[in-house]
Design an enzyme around this catalytic site. Sequence first.
Site, PDB file in Angstrom:
ATOM      1  N   SER A  17      37.784  47.453  31.481  1.00 19.49           N
ATOM      2  CA  SER A  17      39.240  47.297  31.482  1.00 19.49           C
ATOM      3  C   SER A  17      39.726  47.524  30.055  1.00 19.49           C
ATOM      4  O   SER A  17      38.999  47.222  29.090  1.00 19.49           O
ATOM      5  CB  SER A  17      39.611  45.873  31.906  1.00 19.49           C
ATOM      6  OG  SER A  17      40.967  45.622  31.612  1.00 19.49           O
TER       7      SER A  17
ATOM      8  N   TYR B 139      37.544  37.162  30.607  1.00 18.68           N
ATOM      9  CA  TYR B 139      37.650  38.520  31.157  1.00 18.68           C
ATOM     10  C   TYR B 139      37.507  39.551  30.035  1.00 18.68           C
ATOM     11  O   TYR B 139      36.698  40.479  30.131  1.00 18.68           O
ATOM     12  CB  TYR B 139      39.007  38.650  31.856  1.00 18.68           C
ATOM     13  CG  TYR B 139      39.215  39.948  32.599  1.00 18.68           C
ATOM     14  CD1 TYR B 139      38.566  40.187  33.808  1.00 18.68           C
ATOM     15  CD2 TYR B 139      40.088  40.931  32.109  1.00 18.68           C
ATOM     16  CE1 TYR B 139      38.777  41.371  34.507  1.00 18.68           C
ATOM     17  CE2 TYR B 139      40.302  42.111  32.810  1.00 18.68           C
ATOM     18  CZ  TYR B 139      39.644  42.327  34.001  1.00 18.68           C
ATOM     19  OH  TYR B 139      39.857  43.508  34.693  1.00 18.68           O
TER      20      TYR B 139
HETATM   21  N1  NAD Z   1      43.668  46.064  38.979  1.00 23.80           N
HETATM   22  C1  NAD Z   1      43.739  46.263  37.688  1.00 23.80           C
HETATM   23  O1  NAD Z   1      44.806  46.302  37.077  1.00 23.80           O
HETATM   24  C2  NAD Z   1      42.468  46.466  36.895  1.00 23.80           C
HETATM   25  C3  NAD Z   1      42.594  46.861  35.564  1.00 23.80           C
HETATM   26  C4  NAD Z   1      41.455  47.052  34.813  1.00 23.80           C
HETATM   27  C5  NAD Z   1      40.207  46.846  35.373  1.00 23.80           C
HETATM   28  N2  NAD Z   1      40.117  46.458  36.658  1.00 23.80           N
HETATM   29  C6  NAD Z   1      38.772  46.227  37.196  1.00 23.80           C
HETATM   30  O2  NAD Z   1      38.562  47.029  38.336  1.00 23.80           O
HETATM   31  C7  NAD Z   1      37.696  46.360  39.247  1.00 23.80           C
HETATM   32  C8  NAD Z   1      38.320  46.310  40.625  1.00 23.80           C
HETATM   33  O3  NAD Z   1      39.594  45.759  40.532  1.00 23.80           O
HETATM   34  P1  NAD Z   1      40.574  45.579  41.784  1.00 23.80           P
HETATM   35  O4  NAD Z   1      41.904  45.256  41.196  1.00 23.80           O
HETATM   36  O5  NAD Z   1      40.451  46.722  42.684  1.00 23.80           O
HETATM   37  O6  NAD Z   1      39.915  44.226  42.375  1.00 23.80           O
HETATM   38  P2  NAD Z   1      39.992  43.425  43.734  1.00 23.80           P
HETATM   39  O7  NAD Z   1      39.972  42.013  43.255  1.00 23.80           O
HETATM   40  O8  NAD Z   1      41.094  43.842  44.663  1.00 23.80           O
HETATM   41  O9  NAD Z   1      38.602  43.803  44.429  1.00 23.80           O
HETATM   42  C9  NAD Z   1      37.408  43.343  43.939  1.00 23.80           C
HETATM   43  C10 NAD Z   1      36.407  43.222  45.087  1.00 23.80           C
HETATM   44  O10 NAD Z   1      35.205  42.682  44.528  1.00 23.80           O
HETATM   45  C11 NAD Z   1      34.714  41.681  45.382  1.00 23.80           C
HETATM   46  N3  NAD Z   1      33.924  40.695  44.645  1.00 23.80           N
HETATM   47  C12 NAD Z   1      34.373  39.746  43.787  1.00 23.80           C
HETATM   48  N4  NAD Z   1      33.341  39.002  43.354  1.00 23.80           N
HETATM   49  C13 NAD Z   1      32.222  39.494  43.947  1.00 23.80           C
HETATM   50  C14 NAD Z   1      30.869  39.135  43.916  1.00 23.80           C
HETATM   51  N5  NAD Z   1      30.436  38.096  43.187  1.00 23.80           N
HETATM   52  N6  NAD Z   1      29.971  39.837  44.651  1.00 23.80           N
HETATM   53  C15 NAD Z   1      30.397  40.886  45.416  1.00 23.80           C
HETATM   54  N7  NAD Z   1      31.681  41.273  45.479  1.00 23.80           N
HETATM   55  C16 NAD Z   1      32.594  40.583  44.764  1.00 23.80           C
HETATM   56  C17 NAD Z   1      35.953  41.040  46.014  1.00 23.80           C
HETATM   57  O11 NAD Z   1      35.628  40.379  47.229  1.00 23.80           O
HETATM   58  C18 NAD Z   1      36.861  42.253  46.196  1.00 23.80           C
HETATM   59  O12 NAD Z   1      36.685  42.827  47.478  1.00 23.80           O
HETATM   60  C19 NAD Z   1      37.416  44.977  38.638  1.00 23.80           C
HETATM   61  O13 NAD Z   1      36.209  45.005  37.927  1.00 23.80           O
HETATM   62  C20 NAD Z   1      38.573  44.805  37.676  1.00 23.80           C
HETATM   63  O14 NAD Z   1      38.244  43.940  36.616  1.00 23.80           O
HETATM   64  C21 NAD Z   1      41.205  46.258  37.445  1.00 23.80           C
END
Ligand code: NAD
Length: 276
Positions: A159, A173
């Site tokens: 991120s 984070y």
């Molecule tokens: N959305 C944003 O703005 C953003 C920005 C930068 C980085 N990210 C990163 O992108 C990735 C995905 O983000 P998103 O917004 O699509 O997330 P989200 O929270 O919608 O989806 C994450 C998925 O991971 C699963 N998960 C969580 N813990 C778990 C575990 N211990 N074992 C197995 N599965 C697990 C959840 O059940 C969920 O289905 C993350 O790593 C997040 O940090 C997101």
Amino acid sequence: MSDFDFSVPVKKDERLAGQVALILGAGSSAPGMSIGKASCIAMAQSGAKVAALDLHMSAAQESVDEVRKLGGQAIAYEADISNFEAMQKAVNAVVADFGRIDILQINAGVGKVGGPEETSLEDWERVQKINVESILIASKLILPLMVKQGGGSVIGVSSVAGMRYLGFPHLAYNVTKAAVIQFIRMLAQQYACQGIRANTIVPGLIDTPRVRRLASSTASEDVEKLRQARDKQVPMGRMGTPWEIATVATFLASSDASYINGTEIVVDGGLIGKYS
Ligand SMILES: NC(=O)c1ccc[n+]([C@@H]2O[C@H](COP(=O)([O-])OP(=O)(O)OC[C@H]3O[C@@H](n4cnc5c(N)ncnc54)[C@H](O)[C@@H]3O)[C@@H](O)[C@H]2O)c1
């Protein structure tokens, strides 16, 4: 700007034909399109068979259903990526079902809003285990398979918050997302001569169901207001879509990225430039 088109914008091609992609955190934390779900669909659209793994079977299954609706192949698996035994069982099942693993996207990530005084040792450990220790576990289980197969592609998901302070404390984070980058760089160096490439995608502010969760944890109950504020924060005037991350993951997994190794691709609409 928030009403971006969320219909499936990825066309079919053959870039990943014959390959098996394991996506960790393949579901969505609430209804809607997440990065993991979009990555499952995008990779399947490019011909990969997809192993969709999530903490919740129902979340993994939703992604699998979307892939199948478009004519792709996918199977759902349930495991906590921070639990070695659960992951060992899941990886064995993936290999039994598909015979190999060519692409590993370590996508799941969690956070805890707050600085050092608000972050309990328990929360610190939980975030560290899910965001970083999971990479160690997946590496131990999957890299030997890739070495035996003669290669593979590993994709970390960090991120911009792992590189810059974005305006509010999110310490556990931020620190773990920085660690993702360094972990993947180290893998890339060690395994390059065995045909394995490892790179990290660094998303900026992406419009996923996670934003809703962030709204409740920062006490800003109005999700629409938070989405608008996030849109405004980005030089391009909008958050990114999950597809704009998923297409980069597909690119990194494909031979189009055959000489890209040990680096990061920042996908943030210019956000990081504001904090340089
Ligand atoms: N959305 C944003 O703005 C953003 C920005 C930068 C980085 N990210 C990163 O992108 C990735 C995905 O983000 P998103 O917004 O699509 O997330 P989200 O929270 O919608 O989806 C994450 C998925 O991971 C699963 N998960 C969580 N813990 C778990 C575990 N211990 N074992 C197995 N599965 C697990 C959840 O059940 C969920 O289905 C993350 O790593 C997040 O940090 C997101």
